[in-house]
Scaffold this active site. Structure first.
Site, PDB file in Angstrom:
ATOM      1  N   LYS A   1     -48.256  26.862 -27.356  1.00 16.46           N
ATOM      2  CA  LYS A   1     -47.927  27.482 -28.585  1.00 16.46           C
ATOM      3  C   LYS A   1     -49.112  27.578 -29.472  1.00 16.46           C
ATOM      4  CE  LYS A   1     -46.580  26.881 -32.510  1.00 16.46           C
ATOM      5  NZ  LYS A   1     -47.212  27.380 -33.830  1.00 16.46           N
TER       6      LYS A   1
ATOM      7  N   GLU B   1     -53.726  14.334 -31.625  1.00 14.66           N
ATOM      8  CA  GLU B   1     -55.075  14.481 -32.605  1.00 14.66           C
ATOM      9  C   GLU B   1     -54.542  14.826 -33.787  1.00 14.66           C
ATOM     10  OE1 GLU B   1     -57.658  14.594 -34.566  1.00 14.66           O
ATOM     11  OE2 GLU B   1     -58.054  16.362 -33.278  1.00 14.66           O
TER      12      GLU B   1
ATOM     13  N   CYS C   1     -61.687  17.931 -38.348  1.00 11.42           N
ATOM     14  CA  CYS C   1     -61.002  16.601 -38.568  1.00 11.42           C
ATOM     15  C   CYS C   1     -61.948  15.461 -38.328  1.00 11.42           C
ATOM     16  CB  CYS C   1     -60.103  16.371 -37.120  1.00 11.42           C
ATOM     17  SG  CYS C   1     -60.780  16.680 -35.441  1.00 11.42           S
TER      18      CYS C   1
ATOM     19  N   GLU D   1     -56.173  13.101 -46.033  1.00  9.16           N
ATOM     20  CA  GLU D   1     -56.837  14.058 -45.458  1.00  9.16           C
ATOM     21  C   GLU D   1     -57.078  15.437 -46.464  1.00  9.16           C
ATOM     22  OE1 GLU D   1     -58.517  15.630 -41.118  1.00  9.16           O
ATOM     23  OE2 GLU D   1     -56.317  15.897 -41.560  1.00  9.16           O
TER      24      GLU D   1
END
Length: 492
Positions: free
Chosen positions: A185, A260, A293, A390
């Protein structure tokens, strides 16, 4: 790189890209579509097919039907297909890089070299490793143990928008090398390079149904995929919030997951560090819109050098070139989407409301609404949102420390634990810090060195599991131990 004659396509900076799904080796166009625009200039790139649960059903069925034959090939039989796929990625470097830059806004120089090269190596590395993975033998007095890594079935691979080319191959490589089949996806904000990968998979001769791509939204195609009864593995890169939803769906069938989920990584600079080296690595957190990230977005600087380090950081950041990422001189590109720009701005605005100080930055450049300025946030109190969550933009917080204990306390103050950086010329200090920092990876006097054989992953809100080397096969395989009593079987 060609597409089927009857497939709907779009021209993206001169490259023809199929906009339909790729299921069972065939293109499928949906009646419902969603628009994709370039973050560089807002240009409309394509109307992309919007996948449904029915598309997911067909994709999973195709992957399930293709699994027995693909698994039966063994690592040696799969190897030529994967190597050809890796070669084709390099052969189509220009098309892949052009589309990735238009779709994501990443610098063309980086996509042409680092991202394309790494994507090819992702496939080749795991194809090579699969040839060796079943050679493990554990001896004991009574038996010989043969450890096997057997294919597990159909895998759901859900990839992020900040580097879809490289990160999709990072999942496809071990998944296919292990003998699994897959339904991918792609990210709805940047699905186009995944479509090009589907063409290369077909060109490499990988059998129909081994890899399938269904485009669409997380709440529709993504949810149907992770809830599907025939999925045996789920690998997801994205946000903790989405991962929690996926984990709940996986829990009903005890499907193994690999997550992750980003980070809030500390970048710790000691007084004895090479300050030029440390500054040059610190500004990396601003590049590509800060949309990485592992970026060291929490600068922790020893108090005795704080003034000098800030001066050097400010001067270096001010010299970074902002502009069109197709220009090789550009260092600062756009954020991915207006929704994400608003999210980044919201973090900065709330930080100011909470009493933080914007040393510089804090808004957009004249180049466009998605070109966000490198931003340094000071006067941080422990527990502030800007310290804890974040941002995923070019926003770095600033805190100082006096002792190693203070640095560790600050470094371990969030629920994330993906990566960290330590700059010091003392090997003893570096190893002491690395042992005490709560993160899956620690870079000492370097950043983003990702050896494919090494484990990659984080702790806490940064995820579950490890990718890379044998750790990837631990996830994608059903590990079996065969214990044979010594001398009980005649040798052929």
């Amino acid at each position: 790189m060609t597409t089927e004659d009857n497939a709907v396509t779009a021209r993206v900076d001169g490259v023809e890209v199929a906009t339909g799904h790729f299921i069972g080796g065939k293109r499928r166009d949906s009646t419902e579509v969603f628009e994709v625009h370039s973050p560089i200039d807002g240009k409309h790139l394509a109307n992309v097919s919007r996948g449904t649960a029915a598309d997911i059903d067909d994709a999973v069925a195709a992957a399930k039907a293709a699994f027995p034959a693909w698994a039966a090939l063994g690592p040696e039989g799969r190897y030529p297909y994967l190597i050809r796929f890796a070669e084709l990625i390099l052969e189509h470097r220009d098309e892949l890089a052009t589309v990735e830059t238009a779709d994501v806004g990443m610098g063309l120089q980086m996509t042409r070299t680092h991202m394309v090269d790494r994507s090819s190596r992702n496939i080749r590395f795991f194809a090579d490793l699969a040839l060796k993975i079943n050679d493990r033998v554990i001896d004991s007095p009574e038996v010989t143990n043969y450890v096997r890594f057997d294919p597990s079935g159909v895998s759901a691979l859900i990839t992020p928008w900040n580097g879809p080319l490289m990160l999709t191959t990072w999942k496809i490589g071990p998944c296919l090398a292990a003998g699994n089949t897959a339904v991918v996806k792609p990210p709805e904000w940047a699905p186009l390079t995944c479509s090009l990968l589907a063409d290369l998979i077909a060109e490499a001769g990988i059998p129909d149904g081994v890899v399938n791509f269904v485009q669409g939204f997380g709440a529709e195609a993504g949810q149907a995929l992770v809830e599907h009864k025939d999925i045996r593995r789920i690998s997801f890169t994205g946000s903790p919030q989405t991962a929690k939803t996926i984990a709940r769906a996986a829990a009903d069938r005890l499907v193994p997951t690999s997550f992750e989920l980003g980070g809030k990584s500390p970048n710790i600079v000691f007084a004895d560090a090479d300050l030029d080296l440390a500054v040059n690595h610190a500004v990396v957190a601003f590049r590509s819109g800060g949309q990485g990230c592992t970026n060291g977005t929490r600068l922790l600087v020893e108090e005795s050098i704080a003034e000098e380090f800030e001066r050097r950081l400010t001067e270096t950041a001010a010299k970074m070139a902002v502009g069109d990422p197709r220009d090789p001189a550009t260092q600062l590109g756009p954020l991915i989407h207006p929704v994400h720009r608003d999210r980044v701005q919201g973090f900065v605005d709330r930080a100011v409301e909470d009493g933080a100080e914007i040393a510089w930055g804090g808004g957009t450049f004249d180049q466009g609404e998605l070109f966000y300025k490198p931003t340094l946030v000071k006067n941080i109190r422990r527990g502030m949102e800007i310290e804890q969550r974040e941002v995923f933009g070019p926003v770095v917080t600033w805190q100082t420390f006096r002792t190693e204990d203070e640095a560790i306390d600050l470094a371990n103050s969030t629920e994330y634990g993906l990566s960290s950086e330590v700059f010091t010329q003392s090997e003893e200090r570096a190893m002491r810090m690395a042992a005490r920092i709560r993160s899956g990876m620690v870079w000492v006097n370097c950043y983003m060195v990702r050896e494919l054989a090494a484990p990659f992953g984080g702790l806490g809100l940064s995820g579950i599991g490890r990718e890379g080397g044998e750790w990837s096969f631990d996830f994608y395989c059903d590990i079996k131990n065969i214990a044979v009593r010594k001398e009980s079987l005649p040798r052929d």
